[in-house]
Each structure stands twice: as C-alpha cells, then as structure tokens.
Design a protein around this motif. Structure first.
Motif, PDB file in Angstrom:
ATOM      1  N   ALA A 129       0.709  -1.291  -0.070  1.00 33.81           N
ATOM      2  CA  ALA A 129      -0.013  -0.098  -0.208  1.00 33.81           C
ATOM      3  C   ALA A 129       0.936   1.291   0.020  1.00 33.81           C
ATOM      4  N   TYR A 130       1.868   1.138   0.683  1.00 36.86           N
ATOM      5  CA  TYR A 130       2.784   2.234   0.626  1.00 36.86           C
ATOM      6  C   TYR A 130       3.472   2.473  -0.598  1.00 36.86           C
ATOM      7  N   ALA A 131       4.135   1.593  -1.031  1.00 41.02           N
ATOM      8  CA  ALA A 131       4.797   1.693  -2.420  1.00 41.02           C
ATOM      9  C   ALA A 131       3.619   2.012  -3.509  1.00 41.02           C
ATOM     10  N   GLU A 132       2.501   1.531  -3.512  1.00 39.47           N
ATOM     11  CA  GLU A 132       1.506   1.992  -4.457  1.00 39.47           C
ATOM     12  C   GLU A 132       0.953   3.481  -4.281  1.00 39.47           C
ATOM     13  N   ALA A 133       0.950   3.985  -3.131  1.00 44.56           N
ATOM     14  CA  ALA A 133       0.548   5.175  -2.985  1.00 44.56           C
ATOM     15  C   ALA A 133       1.666   6.016  -3.367  1.00 44.56           C
ATOM     16  N   ASN A 134       2.758   5.832  -3.214  1.00 46.16           N
ATOM     17  CA  ASN A 134       3.982   6.656  -3.955  1.00 46.16           C
ATOM     18  C   ASN A 134       4.448   6.358  -5.121  1.00 46.16           C
ATOM     19  N   ARG A 135       3.757   5.759  -6.034  1.00 49.27           N
ATOM     20  CA  ARG A 135       4.147   5.189  -7.368  1.00 49.27           C
ATOM     21  C   ARG A 135       4.593   6.571  -8.038  1.00 49.27           C
ATOM     22  N   GLY A 136       5.734   6.482  -8.868  1.00 49.64           N
ATOM     23  CA  GLY A 136       6.085   7.792  -9.520  1.00 49.64           C
ATOM     24  C   GLY A 136       6.711   8.871  -8.518  1.00 49.64           C
ATOM     25  N   ASN A 137       6.979   8.539  -7.452  1.00 44.18           N
ATOM     26  CA  ASN A 137       7.517   9.350  -6.378  1.00 44.18           C
ATOM     27  C   ASN A 137       8.789   8.476  -5.831  1.00 44.18           C
ATOM     28  N   PRO A 138       9.875   8.213  -6.411  1.00 44.03           N
ATOM     29  CA  PRO A 138      11.044   7.513  -5.994  1.00 44.03           C
ATOM     30  C   PRO A 138      11.472   7.855  -4.314  1.00 44.03           C
ATOM     31  N   ASP A 139      11.450   9.245  -4.246  1.00 46.16           N
ATOM     32  CA  ASP A 139      12.034   9.810  -3.073  1.00 46.16           C
ATOM     33  C   ASP A 139      11.401   9.231  -1.718  1.00 46.16           C
ATOM     34  N   ALA A 140       9.809   8.823  -2.064  1.00 44.78           N
ATOM     35  CA  ALA A 140       9.228   8.375  -0.957  1.00 44.78           C
ATOM     36  C   ALA A 140       9.670   6.858  -0.525  1.00 44.78           C
ATOM     37  N   ALA A 148       9.624   8.477   8.336  1.00 46.30           N
ATOM     38  CA  ALA A 148       8.921   9.744   8.551  1.00 46.30           C
ATOM     39  C   ALA A 148       7.264   9.493   8.357  1.00 46.30           C
ATOM     40  N   ASN A 149       7.049   8.543   7.081  1.00 46.27           N
ATOM     41  CA  ASN A 149       5.912   8.958   6.574  1.00 46.27           C
ATOM     42  C   ASN A 149       5.066   7.286   6.705  1.00 46.27           C
ATOM     43  N   PHE A 150       5.573   6.402   6.659  1.00 42.76           N
ATOM     44  CA  PHE A 150       5.142   4.954   6.496  1.00 42.76           C
ATOM     45  C   PHE A 150       3.780   4.732   7.326  1.00 42.76           C
TER      46      PHE A 150
END
Length: 208
Positions: A129-140, A148-150
């Motif tokens: 879920a975390y990876a999918e929510a940040n797709r296109g944002n490799p810095d995440a 900080a955000n998980f």
C-alpha cells in the motif's frame, strides 16, 4: 490411531521460520501477495525435506542453511545471521516434533502455503500500500521518508487490520516488521514499481 499433531508448537515454528526468511531478504519469500504458491513454499518446504531426508534436525538444518545463505540478500545475510541461529536453537530444543514424526512433517507440508500467506498477508498489505501510494515518487522510498511517513500513509490499512488482529502487541509487531521489511527492501520495491510503470500502455498511463 493417528498421533496428535501439536498445532501450537507448529504455529510457533512457522512464525519463527517465516520471520527468519523474511528478514534475510532476497527471494526467500515473495515480495507481492499475487505471486505463485511455490514462491511461498519453496524454502520452508526445502527445510522440511532436508529434515525428513536425514531424520535429524541438525543435519537437515545445516544443509538447508547453506542453500538459504547462498540465496539471501547480500546486504541482509550478515546482519540477520543471528535469526538463523535462533531458528536452529528452536529446532534443536524441539527436535522431538520432527525426528521420527512424519505426521508432523506431512501436516506442515500440506499447510505451508496457507500458513505463509497468513503470515505475509498483513505485512505485504502495508508495504504494498505504501509503495503503490507513492508510485512515481521514488523519493518516498528513501529511508528517511519511510521512517517519517510509513505509518501515516498506511493508517487506513492499519485500522482495517486492527479489526482482525486487535490493537495490541500483535498488530504493533506486524506494523513494525512491515516497516522494517520495506526499509530493507526499498530498492526492490523501487525497481518493481519502475517495471510496472514501464509495462503500462500510454492509454493506461494517461488514465492514471
């Protein structure tokens, strides 16, 4: 009359085994829940097969350990080696569950997929879920960003898991282990997300 299978100790063994494999990284357990059953069963089944072949916990474990160490993540192998030693100690302390006990070994072999899926489901649900929510944002997927955000990003999923596992220590263990797994495997998630993006057609990408 069939001998009684000790399901409580079998559960304890599987939890320890899956945790050890997960922490060692590599492809010892699947990265995504959608992978084939063989991805869940391969290394656990190999351990049971080695123990059954020798009918000796120590000999079987040592042969299995060599294979696992070859296939584990280079980065995690040294750091998580104590997990393997803890698993070996547990097996030696409970060798009576395995040596001369084909009933227990057969029970475990038949139930491995379900047991492994049950163990991985909440953990991979959160990391995915975390990876999918940040797709296109490799810095995440940088270490500081994950720390900080998980929990904030996956909080809706944590709330759903709380309905199944309660809000106590068991759930906290799942969340902590999921975060640790994501930190240790963030490069694998980054590569996988890039592959998924590359496979999208222009129409699909536009639709997203």
């Amino acid at each position: 009359m069939p001998r009684q299978v000790n399901t409580t100790e079998m559960d304890e063994f599987c939890q320890l085994l899956f945790r050890t494999l997960d922490r060692l990284g590599g492809d010892l357990l699947p990265l995504f829940l959608s992978e084939r059953p063989t991805a869940y069963e391969k290394y656990p089944r190999l351990l049971l097969g080695c123990i059954r072949y020798y009918d000796n916990v120590e000999a079987g474990f040592e042969e299995w350990k060599s294979k696992v160490l070859r296939d584990a993540s280079d980065y995690r192998r040294e750091q998580e080696f104590p997990e393997l030693l803890a698993l070996k100690k547990w097996l030696l302390d409970h060798r009576g569950l395995f040596e001369g006990r084909k009933d227990n070994l057969n029970h475990l072999k038949r139930s491995l997929y379900a047991r492994a899926y049950e163990y991985l489901y909440p953990r991979r649900l959160l990391t995915g879920a975390y990876a999918e929510a940040n797709r296109g944002n490799p810095d995440a997927l940088e270490e500081d960003a994950i720390r900080a955000n998980f929990r904030r990003v996956v909080q809706p999923h944590i709330a759903k898991l709380a309905q199944v596992y309660g809000e106590g220590e068991r759930l906290q263990t799942i969340v902590t282990e999921a975060e640790e797994f994501l930190l240790a495997n963030r490069q694998r998630y980054r590569w996988k997300l890039r592959e998924m993006e590359a496979m999208e057609t222009p129409e699909e990408a536009a639709g997203n």
